[in-house]
Design an enzyme around this catalytic site. Structure first.
Site, short mmCIF file in Angstrom:
data_model
loop_
_atom_site.label_atom_id
_atom_site.label_comp_id
_atom_site.label_asym_id
_atom_site.label_seq_id
_atom_site.Cartn_x
_atom_site.Cartn_y
_atom_site.Cartn_z
N CYS A 383 71.44 22.08 35.24
CA CYS A 383 71.88 20.97 34.39
C CYS A 383 72.79 20.03 35.18
O CYS A 383 72.33 19.33 36.06
CB CYS A 383 72.50 21.50 33.11
SG CYS A 383 72.32 20.32 31.75
N HIS A 509 68.39 25.11 31.03
CA HIS A 509 69.25 26.27 31.25
C HIS A 509 68.43 27.56 31.28
O HIS A 509 68.26 28.20 30.25
CB HIS A 509 70.30 26.37 30.14
CG HIS A 509 71.30 25.27 30.17
ND1 HIS A 509 72.51 25.40 30.79
CD2 HIS A 509 71.26 24.02 29.68
CE1 HIS A 509 73.18 24.28 30.68
NE2 HIS A 509 72.45 23.40 30.01
N GLU A 511 69.29 30.35 32.32
CA GLU A 511 70.13 31.53 32.03
C GLU A 511 70.07 31.93 30.56
O GLU A 511 70.38 33.07 30.21
CB GLU A 511 71.58 31.27 32.47
CG GLU A 511 72.40 30.31 31.60
CD GLU A 511 72.21 28.83 31.95
OE1 GLU A 511 71.19 28.49 32.59
OE2 GLU A 511 73.07 28.01 31.56
N1 GLN Z 1 77.06 16.52 31.33
C1 GLN Z 1 75.67 16.53 31.63
C2 GLN Z 1 74.83 15.88 30.55
O1 GLN Z 1 75.25 15.76 29.43
C3 GLN Z 1 75.18 17.93 31.93
C4 GLN Z 1 75.27 18.86 30.77
C5 GLN Z 1 75.18 20.31 31.14
O2 GLN Z 1 75.37 20.67 32.29
N2 GLN Z 1 74.92 21.17 30.16
O3 GLN Z 1 73.72 15.48 30.81
#
Ligand code: GLN
Length: 534
Positions: A383, A509, A511
């Site tokens: 992310c 994600h 994970e």
């Molecule tokens: N802050 C980033 C976004 O909103 C990444 C979010 C995250 O890592 N869950 O796109």
């Protein structure tokens, strides 16, 4: 068969591991062929934990259907290997929101809307909801917080009413307490447990089972004392001694016959003999690693283990799959700079750059990506970690030194990570990110495609910003290419690097989908690559 209910409440202190005990009991019942689910009731007023800083309650766990939930749901999925959903996490805020909305619609016209019966009725309705689907033999409801807290009272009252309404064999109340060991006296003490149970009894609730967290074995005398003063059967006093791994707890609970007591009380006649073959295989590999690797986890919440719970657990699953002990070295992203990065990453066989929000620690993450890219260290960016990999590439390979995400620099000349149009219109923060599972097509022959062993996957998201499609062609010319794209929108979901043994950034994600019996392929592959890097 009628659905049966288990209610799990905690006393004495928080952090006793109600989530693990609930998940362990669920695992044992599942291993006996029963269909089980767990739901978590959180007494706080936030509608969901999505707006909470990880320092408050640890990571926010996202379900397949896009609910932002308590991290205990992660334990449930990791133990049971089945998905949870929006319905599996309910907060006081959510309960009040529903009741107040009904009041505005006129559902209670003429009536004073009160905690009892309106709030408790709504809690009861939600406690029974999953059971009504007919999909489960047993529904376990875990109540967050500790008995005696003002905010958990309506939940305790709701359970009291349900216990009264239901037939005896339809519900079990389990109370988890602490039996502390006083070093000076060299004695285990039962008084806090007695007080905690008395508090429950004052609220009209009698527990059927008492699970005691302890650092020392409970003697028969201690068990007898707890049974007598708390009004439960001798064999319903269960010892939960500190385990080496949370994944051992189901077996410890089986030794204590927790499942048998529940089965007997609930008259679960169709419960088979427990089959924990796969679970034991996993545990065996986990406990007998053949080698070790060092992995750096670069993030800004590293002081708090719970902030990256699912990532740490994914490494445990992937380690077991590789018969390898994964030593995760948490590196605070604020401590990483261009000049410290070589020293900080020394001896690391892989680097994972963590998800996150906001500006703090971003440059450290970028420095870590650069080092992993240039020194060909296996790398996984998740992310925000993936977004930093894209920025790093734009800055140091394409030469756009001002490349940035508009999350922290709205006016940057090179917004390689940017807000999508539908996000720009939003003003409300809660529940409005891109959330839940989306389908992603993998490029044939790419590393990602080989790792997953298929061409289409579904992974969970929680973010607002995306790789800016305007730059993709330019990135690809130089060697950073989109090996995974959203099936519907074409947005970049995975980037990887040509001429690097293992360099993957994912917008989703992974994970959140790793479980003990089904470790996530990306983590398994990363640990494998790390082992090969030794
Ligand atoms: N802050 C980033 C976004 O909103 C990444 C979010 C995250 O890592 N869950 O796109």
């Amino acid at each position: 068969m009628k659905t049966k209910y288990v209610f799990v409440l905690g006393g004495v202190t928080s952090s006793l591991g109600k989530g693990i005990i609930s998940a362990s009991l669920a695992k044992l019942l599942q291993a006996r062929g029963l269909r089980v689910t767990i739901q978590k009731f959180d007494p706080y007023i936030n509608i969901d934990p999505g707006t909470l800083n990880p320092y408050e309650h640890g990571e926010c766990y996202v379900t397949e259907d896009g609910a932002e939930t308590d991290l205990d749901l992660g334990h449930y999925e990791r133990f049971l290997n089945v998905y949870t959903s929006k319905a599996n996490n309910v907060t006081t805020g959510r309960v009040y929101q529903t009741v107040i909305q009904k009041e505005r619609e006129g559902a209670f016209l003429g009536k004073t809307v009160q905690v009892i019966p309106h709030i408790t009725d709504e809690i009861k309705r939600r406690m029974l909801l999953l059971g009504k689907t007919g999909d489960y033999d047993v529904v376990i409801s875990e109540i967050g917080g500790t008995v005696g807290d003002i905010e958990s009272q309506p939940f305790v009252e709701a359970i009291r009413q349900l216990q009264w309404e239901m037939d005896d064999e339809d519900c079990v109340v389990l109370h988890l307490t602490l039996v502390p060991f006083l070093n000076a006296a060299k004695e285990l003490k039962t008084k806090p447990t007695q007080h905690s149970v008395r508090m429950l009894q004052q609220n009209g609730l009698q527990p059927d089972i008492i699970v005691c967290r302890t650092e020392h074995h409970l003697t028969p005398d201690i068990r007898k004392k707890i049974a007598l003063f708390c009004n439960v059967k001798y064999n319903a006093v269960i010892e939960s001694i500190d385990a080496r791994s949370i994944y051992e707890v189901p077996l410890r609970m089986m030794d204590e016959k927790l499942d048998e007591i529940v089965i007997e009380k609930l008259h679960l006649k169709n419960a088979a003999k427990p089959d924990l073959k796969e679970w034991k295989k996993f545990l065996d590999k986990l406990c007998h690693p053949k080698h070790e690797v060092n992995v750096a986890l670069v993030g800004k919440y590293v002081e708090l283990q719970d902030a990256y719970k699912s990532i740490l657990e994914s490494f445990i699953h992937a380690g077991a799959a590789n018969e390898c002990k994964v030593n995760v070295h948490s590196l605070h992203s604020e401590s990483v700079t261009e000049s410290t990065v070589a020293e900080k990453l020394q001896g690391m066989h892989a680097v994972l750059v963590a998800p996150g929000f906001g500006e703090r620690g971003l440059e450290g993450k970028i420095a870590a990506v650069r080092y992993a890219r240039e020194h060909k260290i296996p790398f996984l960016g998740i992310c925000l970690g993936m977004q930093m990999a894209v920025i790093e590439y734009a800055r140091h390979v394409l030469g756009y030194t001002d490349a940035m995400t508009t999350e922290v620099e709205p006016g940057t000349g090179h917004p390689v990570i940017d807000l999508m149009a539908d996000q720009k219109r939003l003003t409300i923060k809660g529940g409005t990110m891109r959330l839940g599972a989306y389908a992603c097509a993998l490029q044939k022959g790419s590393l990602a495609c080989r790792i997953y062993g298929k061409e289409q996957i579904k992974e969970r998201h929680r973010h607002r910003y995306e790789v800016n499609s305007d730059y993709v062609a330019e990135f690809e010319q130089h060697g950073l290419f989109a090996s995974g794209k959203n099936v519907e929108t074409g947005l970049v979901e995975i980037v990887e690097l040509r001429d690097h043994p293992f360099f993957i950034g994912v917008q989703f994600h992974p994970e959140l989908k790793s479980t003990a019996e089904n470790p996530h392929p990306l983590f398994v592959a990363l640990v494998k690559a790390a082992s090969e890097a030794i």
